[in-house]
Motif scaffolding. Sequence first.
Motif, PDB file in Angstrom:
ATOM      1  N   GLN A  20       0.824  -1.210   0.000  1.00 43.26           N
ATOM      2  CA  GLN A  20       0.000   0.000   0.000  1.00 43.26           C
ATOM      3  C   GLN A  20       0.858   1.261   0.000  1.00 43.26           C
ATOM      4  O   GLN A  20       0.506   2.267  -0.635  1.00 43.26           O
ATOM      5  CB  GLN A  20      -0.916   0.003   1.228  1.00 43.26           C
ATOM      6  N   VAL A  21       2.003   1.215   0.678  1.00 45.24           N
ATOM      7  CA  VAL A  21       2.859   2.400   0.743  1.00 45.24           C
ATOM      8  C   VAL A  21       4.052   2.298  -0.209  1.00 45.24           C
ATOM      9  O   VAL A  21       4.948   3.148  -0.191  1.00 45.24           O
ATOM     10  CB  VAL A  21       3.355   2.652   2.189  1.00 45.24           C
ATOM     11  N   GLY A  22       4.064   1.255  -1.056  1.00 51.27           N
ATOM     12  CA  GLY A  22       5.043   1.168  -2.128  1.00 51.27           C
ATOM     13  C   GLY A  22       6.415   0.654  -1.762  1.00 51.27           C
ATOM     14  O   GLY A  22       7.398   0.959  -2.459  1.00 51.27           O
ATOM     15  N   VAL A  23       6.523  -0.155  -0.692  1.00 52.14           N
ATOM     16  CA  VAL A  23       7.843  -0.662  -0.290  1.00 52.14           C
ATOM     17  C   VAL A  23       7.822  -2.169  -0.007  1.00 52.14           C
ATOM     18  O   VAL A  23       8.599  -2.665   0.805  1.00 52.14           O
ATOM     19  CB  VAL A  23       8.390   0.102   0.938  1.00 52.14           C
ATOM     20  N   ALA A  24       6.966  -2.912  -0.687  1.00 51.23           N
ATOM     21  CA  ALA A  24       6.868  -4.352  -0.439  1.00 51.23           C
ATOM     22  C   ALA A  24       8.187  -5.066  -0.682  1.00 51.23           C
ATOM     23  O   ALA A  24       8.500  -6.069  -0.019  1.00 51.23           O
ATOM     24  CB  ALA A  24       5.768  -4.957  -1.311  1.00 51.23           C
ATOM     25  N   GLU A  25       8.989  -4.553  -1.613  1.00 48.48           N
ATOM     26  CA  GLU A  25      10.252  -5.206  -1.954  1.00 48.48           C
ATOM     27  C   GLU A  25      11.304  -5.051  -0.857  1.00 48.48           C
ATOM     28  O   GLU A  25      12.377  -5.684  -0.915  1.00 48.48           O
ATOM     29  CB  GLU A  25      10.799  -4.643  -3.269  1.00 48.48           C
ATOM     30  N   LEU A  26      11.007  -4.260   0.164  1.00 44.72           N
ATOM     31  CA  LEU A  26      11.982  -4.011   1.229  1.00 44.72           C
ATOM     32  C   LEU A  26      11.744  -4.863   2.472  1.00 44.72           C
ATOM     33  O   LEU A  26      12.407  -4.686   3.490  1.00 44.72           O
ATOM     34  CB  LEU A  26      11.942  -2.531   1.638  1.00 44.72           C
ATOM     35  N   ALA A  27      10.829  -5.822   2.399  1.00 44.16           N
ATOM     36  CA  ALA A  27      10.402  -6.575   3.577  1.00 44.16           C
ATOM     37  C   ALA A  27      11.539  -7.273   4.305  1.00 44.16           C
ATOM     38  O   ALA A  27      11.526  -7.389   5.537  1.00 44.16           O
ATOM     39  CB  ALA A  27       9.332  -7.598   3.185  1.00 44.16           C
ATOM     40  N   ALA A  28      12.537  -7.744   3.554  1.00 39.62           N
ATOM     41  CA  ALA A  28      13.622  -8.510   4.171  1.00 39.62           C
ATOM     42  C   ALA A  28      14.805  -7.636   4.591  1.00 39.62           C
ATOM     43  O   ALA A  28      15.762  -8.133   5.185  1.00 39.62           O
ATOM     44  CB  ALA A  28      14.098  -9.601   3.216  1.00 39.62           C
ATOM     45  N   ARG A  29      14.745  -6.343   4.307  1.00 41.21           N
ATOM     46  CA  ARG A  29      15.856  -5.457   4.678  1.00 41.21           C
ATOM     47  C   ARG A  29      15.742  -5.045   6.151  1.00 41.21           C
ATOM     48  O   ARG A  29      14.693  -5.161   6.776  1.00 41.21           O
ATOM     49  CB  ARG A  29      15.861  -4.204   3.801  1.00 41.21           C
ATOM     50  N   LYS A  30      16.861  -4.538   6.654  1.00 42.61           N
ATOM     51  CA  LYS A  30      16.879  -3.974   7.997  1.00 42.61           C
ATOM     52  C   LYS A  30      16.915  -2.446   7.887  1.00 42.61           C
ATOM     53  O   LYS A  30      17.284  -1.903   6.846  1.00 42.61           O
ATOM     54  CB  LYS A  30      18.053  -4.523   8.791  1.00 42.61           C
ATOM     55  N   PRO A  31      16.506  -1.756   8.955  1.00 44.69           N
ATOM     56  CA  PRO A  31      16.371  -0.304   8.866  1.00 44.69           C
ATOM     57  C   PRO A  31      17.607   0.439   8.368  1.00 44.69           C
ATOM     58  O   PRO A  31      17.466   1.443   7.656  1.00 44.69           O
ATOM     59  CB  PRO A  31      16.025   0.089  10.309  1.00 44.69           C
ATOM     60  N   HIS A  32      18.804  -0.030   8.693  1.00 38.26           N
ATOM     61  CA  HIS A  32      19.996   0.690   8.249  1.00 38.26           C
ATOM     62  C   HIS A  32      20.208   0.598   6.739  1.00 38.26           C
ATOM     63  O   HIS A  32      21.014   1.336   6.177  1.00 38.26           O
ATOM     64  CB  HIS A  32      21.240   0.166   8.982  1.00 38.26           C
ATOM     65  N   GLN A  33      19.466  -0.303   6.084  1.00 40.08           N
ATOM     66  CA  GLN A  33      19.553  -0.450   4.636  1.00 40.08           C
ATOM     67  C   GLN A  33      18.513   0.395   3.901  1.00 40.08           C
ATOM     68  O   GLN A  33      18.391   0.296   2.687  1.00 40.08           O
ATOM     69  CB  GLN A  33      19.380  -1.924   4.268  1.00 40.08           C
ATOM     70  N   LEU A  34      17.776   1.217   4.615  1.00 38.44           N
ATOM     71  CA  LEU A  34      16.716   2.030   4.034  1.00 38.44           C
ATOM     72  C   LEU A  34      17.138   3.487   3.939  1.00 38.44           C
ATOM     73  O   LEU A  34      17.890   3.984   4.779  1.00 38.44           O
ATOM     74  CB  LEU A  34      15.447   1.948   4.887  1.00 38.44           C
ATOM     75  N   SER A  35      16.627   4.179   2.938  1.00 37.48           N
ATOM     76  CA  SER A  35      16.771   5.632   2.894  1.00 37.48           C
ATOM     77  C   SER A  35      15.794   6.240   3.887  1.00 37.48           C
ATOM     78  O   SER A  35      14.894   5.556   4.415  1.00 37.48           O
ATOM     79  CB  SER A  35      16.469   6.150   1.487  1.00 37.48           C
ATOM     80  N   GLY A  36      15.927   7.533   4.142  1.00 38.92           N
ATOM     81  CA  GLY A  36      15.013   8.196   5.055  1.00 38.92           C
ATOM     82  C   GLY A  36      13.568   8.116   4.597  1.00 38.92           C
ATOM     83  O   GLY A  36      12.667   7.859   5.394  1.00 38.92           O
ATOM     84  N   GLY A  37      13.346   8.307   3.302  1.00 34.54           N
ATOM     85  CA  GLY A  37      11.991   8.224   2.766  1.00 34.54           C
ATOM     86  C   GLY A  37      11.423   6.820   2.851  1.00 34.54           C
ATOM     87  O   GLY A  37      10.237   6.636   3.138  1.00 34.54           O
ATOM     88  N   GLN A  38      12.257   5.815   2.592  1.00 32.71           N
ATOM     89  CA  GLN A  38      11.806   4.424   2.693  1.00 32.71           C
ATOM     90  C   GLN A  38      11.449   4.076   4.131  1.00 32.71           C
ATOM     91  O   GLN A  38      10.438   3.416   4.390  1.00 32.71           O
ATOM     92  CB  GLN A  38      12.892   3.490   2.176  1.00 32.71           C
ATOM     93  N   ALA A  39      12.273   4.527   5.075  1.00 34.11           N
ATOM     94  CA  ALA A  39      12.004   4.247   6.488  1.00 34.11           C
ATOM     95  C   ALA A  39      10.683   4.877   6.919  1.00 34.11           C
ATOM     96  O   ALA A  39       9.914   4.268   7.677  1.00 34.11           O
ATOM     97  CB  ALA A  39      13.149   4.774   7.351  1.00 34.11           C
ATOM     98  N   GLN A  40      10.398   6.081   6.430  1.00 39.16           N
ATOM     99  CA  GLN A  40       9.136   6.725   6.779  1.00 39.16           C
ATOM    100  C   GLN A  40       7.949   5.945   6.215  1.00 39.16           C
ATOM    101  O   GLN A  40       6.918   5.799   6.877  1.00 39.16           O
ATOM    102  CB  GLN A  40       9.111   8.164   6.290  1.00 39.16           C
ATOM    103  N   ARG A  41       8.083   5.421   5.005  1.00 42.07           N
ATOM    104  CA  ARG A  41       7.001   4.614   4.424  1.00 42.07           C
ATOM    105  C   ARG A  41       6.788   3.325   5.213  1.00 42.07           C
ATOM    106  O   ARG A  41       5.646   2.873   5.412  1.00 42.07           O
ATOM    107  CB  ARG A  41       7.300   4.311   2.954  1.00 42.07           C
ATOM    108  N   VAL A  42       7.888   2.712   5.656  1.00 38.93           N
ATOM    109  CA  VAL A  42       7.774   1.508   6.479  1.00 38.93           C
ATOM    110  C   VAL A  42       7.049   1.828   7.783  1.00 38.93           C
ATOM    111  O   VAL A  42       6.166   1.079   8.224  1.00 38.93           O
ATOM    112  CB  VAL A  42       9.169   0.912   6.766  1.00 38.93           C
ATOM    113  N   ALA A  43       7.413   2.954   8.406  1.00 42.19           N
ATOM    114  CA  ALA A  43       6.750   3.350   9.649  1.00 42.19           C
ATOM    115  C   ALA A  43       5.267   3.626   9.421  1.00 42.19           C
ATOM    116  O   ALA A  43       4.432   3.326  10.283  1.00 42.19           O
ATOM    117  CB  ALA A  43       7.442   4.573  10.238  1.00 42.19           C
TER     118      ALA A  43
END
Length: 225
Positions: free
Chosen positions: A124-147
């Motif tokens: 829904q927030v456009g980050v399904a492909e990041l499910a297996a990553r850890k927070p340090h592997q995310l950009s600031g915008g990606q982390a906000q979408r995960v939150a």
Amino acid sequence: MIRTRGLSYTYATGGAAPLRFPDVDLRQGGTLLLRGRSGTGKSTWLALMAGLRGASGGDLFVAGTQLGTQRGAEIDAWRARTIGFLPQKLYLSSALTVADNLALVYFAAGLPRDDAAIHRALTQVGVAELAARKPHQLSGGQAQRVALARAVLLAPQVLLADEPTASLDDEAAADALALLQQSASACDASLVIATHDQRVVQALAGAQTLDLNEIAGYRATEGRE
């Protein structure tokens, strides 16, 4: 919905005067813009709505529940099932994957983990492909979408966002605001955005507004959130 009457909060330390908040009536599915400079009590008001702090006085009803009567695990489970909270500091566990960070919501709510729902929320927030990553592997915008995916995972009745456009450029701020509105609309949640960003104020010019710059005791509490 959110309904407050005579709501006040007194900080335990510092000798500051109590914060006394204006009364609020926010319908289910409505949007409230919580305005104020740093120190006017925006984060405190959000914490009261989420049951993270207890009011010093007054009545507070959120999603049909009168807060102040629940304690411990009861209020934690209510919060997890009812409130979606996007804090300014995202609080993603560095030791867990994105999917496992979302799964903590089920633990807090006392519900079994639902991986299909986690996938839907991330999609829904456009980050399904990041499910297996850890927070340090995310950009600031990606982390906000995960939150945000974590916040809307259980289709909350109320979605609270604390300075969601802070430190974002104009394009990213517009995207973040649109995504918040879309996410709230998808679950018919009441949306509260705390901000001092004039871009948000202009974009939500027609929204109900609570301006904490005008409350009594501002100078006595300056520097607090």
